[in-house]
Design an enzyme around this catalytic site. Structure first.
Site, PDB file in Angstrom:
ATOM      1  N   ASN A  84     -23.282 -99.359  38.735  1.00 42.76           N
ATOM      2  CA  ASN A  84     -22.144 -98.502  39.037  1.00 42.76           C
ATOM      3  C   ASN A  84     -21.482 -97.926  37.794  1.00 42.76           C
ATOM      4  OD1 ASN A  84     -19.730 -97.559  40.680  1.00 42.76           O
ATOM      5  ND2 ASN A  84     -18.740 -99.127  39.420  1.00 42.76           N
ATOM      6  N   SER A 138     -25.205 -92.630  42.562  1.00 31.19           N
ATOM      7  CA  SER A 138     -25.592 -91.269  42.237  1.00 31.19           C
ATOM      8  C   SER A 138     -24.377 -90.354  42.357  1.00 31.19           C
ATOM      9  CB  SER A 138     -26.726 -90.818  43.154  1.00 31.19           C
ATOM     10  OG  SER A 138     -27.169 -89.530  42.785  1.00 31.19           O
ATOM     11  N   TYR A 152     -23.255 -84.552  32.987  1.00 33.27           N
ATOM     12  CA  TYR A 152     -23.144 -85.715  33.871  1.00 33.27           C
ATOM     13  C   TYR A 152     -24.171 -85.624  34.996  1.00 33.27           C
ATOM     14  CZ  TYR A 152     -21.020 -88.961  37.229  1.00 33.27           C
ATOM     15  OH  TYR A 152     -20.800 -89.982  38.135  1.00 33.27           O
ATOM     16  N   LYS A 156     -27.296 -88.214  36.132  1.00 32.01           N
ATOM     17  CA  LYS A 156     -27.429 -88.800  37.467  1.00 32.01           C
ATOM     18  C   LYS A 156     -28.740 -88.379  38.140  1.00 32.01           C
ATOM     19  CE  LYS A 156     -23.738 -91.312  37.779  1.00 32.01           C
ATOM     20  NZ  LYS A 156     -23.798 -92.769  38.010  1.00 32.01           N
ATOM     21  N   THR A 185     -10.901 -91.321  42.026  1.00 36.47           N
ATOM     22  CA  THR A 185     -11.185 -92.310  40.993  1.00 36.47           C
ATOM     23  C   THR A 185     -10.682 -91.838  39.639  1.00 36.47           C
ATOM     24  OG1 THR A 185     -13.344 -91.368  40.451  1.00 36.47           O
ATOM     25  CG2 THR A 185     -13.286 -93.042  42.202  1.00 36.47           C
TER      26      THR A 185
END
Length: 232
Positions: A84, A138, A152, A156, A185
């Site tokens: 994660n 992902s 980024y 991924k 987040t």
């Protein structure tokens, strides 16, 4: 009791998933880069009565990855590895013409190389489990072309491919790449600090999709958490 390693578990989705597993009786090995935040999260996880080993550090450190797996071994084995922990590579995100190459290297090292290194360390224990599973977090940025998300998203996408191949190479395990969808987040806030993300779902609302994977154990592959939630 089943044992899980969850990286990046001091906050956000990692912490939410760790709490759900602890509530189900899982023993946990958790990590994060911030010792104080991790200690606080581990204290909260310990209230469920399960064993929690908290190891501060970074997944890019080979010694740290070995320590995570050794801790799981001490707890009795390993049934689930959740990769994660992630970094953006640029905070806030920028267009590719401005993207620091060092930042891209950091994203690839943290989001791709380190997860593979941890999988390599963990495979002997996972193969011994009756229900060994690997989950890679992902992103829709791995499959869609969003402005400023190139670095980024590339990391991924690479993680998705490694996960897909691992699923083929390890037919005795379940290996899932999961796009959690939009979440509120700290990572997203760092990526797009001026965006109002108050309407985005809390990480806790996404956790049931991951629990469904563990309960139903569908074939290895790439899954979307919103789709898993919609088809319940």
């Amino acid at each position: 009791m089943p044992v899980a390693i969850i990286t990046g578990a001091s906050k956000g989705f990692g912490k939410a998933l760790a709490g759900a597993l602890a509530e189900r009786g899982w023993d946990l090995v958790v990590d994060a880069r911030s010792p104080d935040a991790l200690a606080k999260a581990a204290e909260e996880l310990g209230t469920y009565g399960t064993r929690v080993v908290a190891l501060p550090g970074t997944v890019t450190d080979a010694w740290h990855r070995s320590a995570l797996v050794a801790a799981a071994r001490e707890l009795g084995g390993l049934d689930l590895l959740v990769n994660n922990a992630s970094v953006l590579g640029a905070e806030p995100l920028v267009r590719l013409e401005q993207h620091s190459l060092d930042g891209l290297r950091e994203a690839l090292e943290t989001n791709v190389v380190a997860p593979l290194g941890l999988v390599q360390e963990a495979l002997p224990l996972l193969r011994e489990s009756a229900a060994g599973a690997v989950v890679a977090l992902s992103s829709d940025a791995a499959a869609e072309a969003y402005e400023t998300w190139g670095g980024y998203g590339a990391s991924k996408a690479a993680l998705d491919q490694l996960t897909a191949v691992l699923g083929v190479e390890e037919p005795g395990l379940r290996v899932w790449a999961v796009d959690p969808g939009d979440m509120r987040t700290a990572l997203y806030q760092a990526a797009v600090p001026l965006d109002d993300d108050s309407g985005r779902p809390e990480p806790e609302t996404v956790v049931p999709a991951f629990l469904r994977l563990l309960d139903e154990r569908p074939p290895s592959g790439r899954y979307s958490a919103p789709s898993l939630l919609e088809t319940r």
